[in-house]
Motif scaffolding. Structure first.
Motif, mmCIF file in Angstrom:
data_model
loop_
_atom_site.group_PDB
_atom_site.id
_atom_site.type_symbol
_atom_site.label_atom_id
_atom_site.label_comp_id
_atom_site.label_asym_id
_atom_site.label_seq_id
_atom_site.Cartn_x
_atom_site.Cartn_y
_atom_site.Cartn_z
ATOM 1 N N LEU A 74 -10.956 -9.730 8.970
ATOM 2 C CA LEU A 74 -9.588 -10.013 8.535
ATOM 3 C C LEU A 74 -9.375 -9.733 7.050
ATOM 4 C CD1 LEU A 74 -8.978 -13.364 10.456
ATOM 5 C CD2 LEU A 74 -7.906 -11.159 10.939
ATOM 6 N N SER A 75 -10.432 -9.853 6.258
ATOM 7 C CA SER A 75 -10.264 -9.748 4.805
ATOM 8 C C SER A 75 -10.665 -8.396 4.229
ATOM 9 C CB SER A 75 -11.099 -10.834 4.117
ATOM 10 O OG SER A 75 -12.483 -10.638 4.369
ATOM 11 N N SER A 76 -11.370 -7.570 5.000
ATOM 12 C CA SER A 76 -11.915 -6.330 4.436
ATOM 13 C C SER A 76 -10.835 -5.343 4.007
ATOM 14 C CB SER A 76 -12.848 -5.663 5.449
ATOM 15 O OG SER A 76 -12.166 -5.405 6.666
ATOM 16 N N SER A 77 -9.633 -5.454 4.557
ATOM 17 C CA SER A 77 -8.569 -4.544 4.134
ATOM 18 C C SER A 77 -8.044 -4.898 2.747
ATOM 19 C CB SER A 77 -7.419 -4.568 5.145
ATOM 20 O OG SER A 77 -6.874 -5.874 5.243
ATOM 21 N N CYS A 78 -8.266 -6.136 2.310
ATOM 22 C CA CYS A 78 -7.787 -6.570 0.993
ATOM 23 C C CYS A 78 -8.913 -6.765 -0.015
ATOM 24 C CB CYS A 78 -7.008 -7.879 1.124
ATOM 25 S SG CYS A 78 -5.437 -7.733 2.003
ATOM 26 N N LEU A 79 -10.101 -7.117 0.456
ATOM 27 C CA LEU A 79 -11.220 -7.399 -0.438
ATOM 28 C C LEU A 79 -12.301 -6.342 -0.285
ATOM 29 C CD1 LEU A 79 -11.641 -11.252 0.136
ATOM 30 C CD2 LEU A 79 -10.298 -10.110 -1.639
ATOM 31 N N SER A 80 -12.919 -5.991 -1.392
ATOM 32 C CA SER A 80 -14.037 -5.052 -1.367
ATOM 33 C C SER A 80 -15.340 -5.822 -1.214
ATOM 34 C CB SER A 80 -14.070 -4.236 -2.662
ATOM 35 O OG SER A 80 -15.264 -3.467 -2.719
ATOM 36 N N TYR A 81 -16.221 -5.314 -0.363
ATOM 37 C CA TYR A 81 -17.533 -5.920 -0.184
ATOM 38 C C TYR A 81 -18.644 -4.971 -0.630
ATOM 39 C CZ TYR A 81 -15.335 -9.677 2.450
ATOM 40 O OH TYR A 81 -14.570 -10.760 2.810
ATOM 41 N N GLU A 82 -18.274 -3.973 -1.430
ATOM 42 C CA GLU A 82 -19.268 -3.005 -1.890
ATOM 43 C C GLU A 82 -20.145 -3.589 -2.995
ATOM 44 O OE1 GLU A 82 -17.308 0.559 -2.999
ATOM 45 O OE2 GLU A 82 -16.294 0.819 -1.069
ATOM 46 N N THR A 83 -19.530 -4.178 -3.993
ATOM 47 C CA THR A 83 -20.274 -4.804 -5.084
ATOM 48 C C THR A 83 -19.605 -6.118 -5.444
ATOM 49 O OG1 THR A 83 -18.982 -3.781 -6.859
ATOM 50 C CG2 THR A 83 -20.894 -2.538 -6.020
ATOM 51 N N PHE B 235 -14.289 -9.209 -6.749
ATOM 52 C CA PHE B 235 -13.419 -10.138 -7.464
ATOM 53 C C PHE B 235 -12.370 -9.448 -8.338
ATOM 54 C CE2 PHE B 235 -17.052 -12.951 -6.585
ATOM 55 C CZ PHE B 235 -16.376 -14.034 -6.047
ATOM 56 N N THR B 236 -12.522 -8.154 -8.589
ATOM 57 C CA THR B 236 -11.577 -7.485 -9.497
ATOM 58 C C THR B 236 -10.666 -6.491 -8.802
ATOM 59 O OG1 THR B 236 -13.216 -5.772 -10.038
ATOM 60 C CG2 THR B 236 -13.152 -7.741 -11.447
ATOM 61 N N GLU B 237 -11.115 -5.918 -7.706
ATOM 62 C CA GLU B 237 -10.296 -4.906 -7.036
ATOM 63 C C GLU B 237 -9.272 -5.583 -6.132
ATOM 64 O OE1 GLU B 237 -11.711 -2.195 -3.737
ATOM 65 O OE2 GLU B 237 -11.667 -0.787 -5.416
ATOM 66 N N ALA B 238 -8.004 -5.386 -6.427
ATOM 67 C CA ALA B 238 -6.926 -5.998 -5.647
ATOM 68 C C ALA B 238 -6.245 -4.929 -4.810
ATOM 69 C CB ALA B 238 -5.926 -6.669 -6.575
ATOM 70 N N ARG B 239 -6.515 -4.939 -3.510
ATOM 71 C CA ARG B 239 -5.930 -3.942 -2.621
ATOM 72 C C ARG B 239 -4.603 -4.409 -2.031
ATOM 73 N NH1 ARG B 239 -11.311 -2.621 1.017
ATOM 74 N NH2 ARG B 239 -12.617 -1.724 -0.641
ATOM 75 N N CYS B 240 -4.368 -5.691 -2.048
ATOM 76 C CA CYS B 240 -3.151 -6.243 -1.450
ATOM 77 C C CYS B 240 -2.426 -7.092 -2.492
ATOM 78 C CB CYS B 240 -3.484 -7.095 -0.223
ATOM 79 S SG CYS B 240 -4.458 -6.226 1.036
ATOM 80 N N GLY B 241 -1.301 -7.631 -2.104
ATOM 81 C CA GLY B 241 -0.563 -8.513 -2.985
ATOM 82 C C GLY B 241 -1.259 -9.856 -3.147
ATOM 83 N N PHE B 242 -0.696 -10.685 -4.016
ATOM 84 C CA PHE B 242 -1.320 -11.976 -4.326
ATOM 85 C C PHE B 242 -1.485 -12.837 -3.075
ATOM 86 C CE2 PHE B 242 -0.800 -16.493 -5.314
ATOM 87 C CZ PHE B 242 -1.890 -16.692 -6.145
ATOM 88 N N ALA B 243 -0.434 -12.958 -2.283
ATOM 89 C CA ALA B 243 -0.495 -13.813 -1.096
ATOM 90 C C ALA B 243 -1.526 -13.299 -0.097
ATOM 91 C CB ALA B 243 0.878 -13.901 -0.444
#
Length: 290
Positions: A177-186, A191-199
């Protein structure tokens, strides 16, 4: 005797619980606790005898078997949630001034709550010191639950299996559910890459960090519930999150921002440590069912 006790007597109901206020006149008069119970709690009788060393008076519930005499059919005595090895000695020696409340459960009622060992009824005593230590309004103080009143052992294997399976399923679902918004590479990108909006980003972090532990906390509480006690979903979830959240963070580390073995340690904390912590919290920090 309290107004409630008088009303119970007037309606023909047996008084089953006495408080320190109701026992105060007994203490002042010097009356023996056993005689006071027989007088104030219909259904209890006292017989003289020394069927066991140290016993002065036999206290038992009236039933057809007691009418023909024989040995003392002593009830199970529980003081501050601890089953007494020799309940009659406790009843004959415990100072009335130390009693905050005393409750008598007939054999029929006792079996439902206390199971094995309660065939002759149960007398439950809460001492003054235990009543003073009981948590009141304000910050809740956690304490290790005393399992001795329970009739069955804690279901360790079943609850651990449930917790591990639920945690694994929750982490996988949270990742999906979260991989489209959060990066799990490093770790830094996580914590710094924001792929989606705040909500959406906030929801994604809740899906991976909080939701799995809430599920584990709920199910461990359900599986571990007994007739006498149950754990807290929120406390179980918090215990799991203490290991799960830093475990996920460590699992994302690499040679630049971690240390030798940090990734493996993080995976172990998130996958194994978190559900174990939740089950331990369910076993140790419980509340009684009223």
């Amino acid at each position: 005797m309290s107004d409630e006790a008088r009303r119970s007597r007037g309606l023909g109901r047996a008084q089953r619980r006495l408080t320190a206020t109701e026992l105060a006149p007994v203490e002042r008069s010097g009356e023996h606790l056993a005689n006071a119970l027989a007088r104030l709690m219909p259904g209890i009788q006292v017989r003289s005898g020394r069927s066991q060393p140290g016993e002065i008076l036999c206290i038992e519930f009236r039933n057809p078997a007691t009418l023909v005499g024989g040995g003392c059919r002593a009830p199970l005595v529980i003081v501050d949630n601890v089953r007494q090895a020799n309940g009659l000695v406790t009843l004959n020696t415990l100072p009335i001034a130390n009693i905050h409340s005393i409750e008598a459960l007939s054999p029929g009622d006792a079996g439902v709550r206390y199971g094995a060992g309660s065939g002759n009824g149960v007398i439950v005593i809460e001492t003054v010191s235990a009543a003073l230590d009981r948590p009141r309004a304000g910050p809740v103080r956690a304490r290790i639950y005393d399992w001795s009143p329970e009739t069955e052992p804690y279901p360790w294997a079943r609850n651990l299996g449930t917790a591990v399976a639920t945690n694994a399923a929750g982490l996988l679902a949270g990742y999906a559910l979260s991989s489209s918004c959060l990066s799990y590479e490093t770790l830094s990108l996580h914590f710094t890459e924001a792929r989606c909006g705040f909500a959406a980003n906030t929801g994604a972090r809740l899906a991976i960090y909080a939701a799995p532990q809430l599920g584990v906390g709920y199910l461990t509480g359900r599986v571990g519930t007994t007739e006498l006690s149950r754990g807290s979903m929120w406390r179980n979830a918090a215990a799991g999150a203490i290991l799960s959240a830093p475990g996920i963070v460590l699992a994302l580390t690499d040679g630049d921002d971690g240390f030798t073995g940090s990734t493996e340690i993080g995976i172990f904390m998130a996958v194994v440590g978190a559900p174990v912590a939740s089950v331990l919290a369910d076993r140790w920090f419980r509340g009684t069912r009223r």
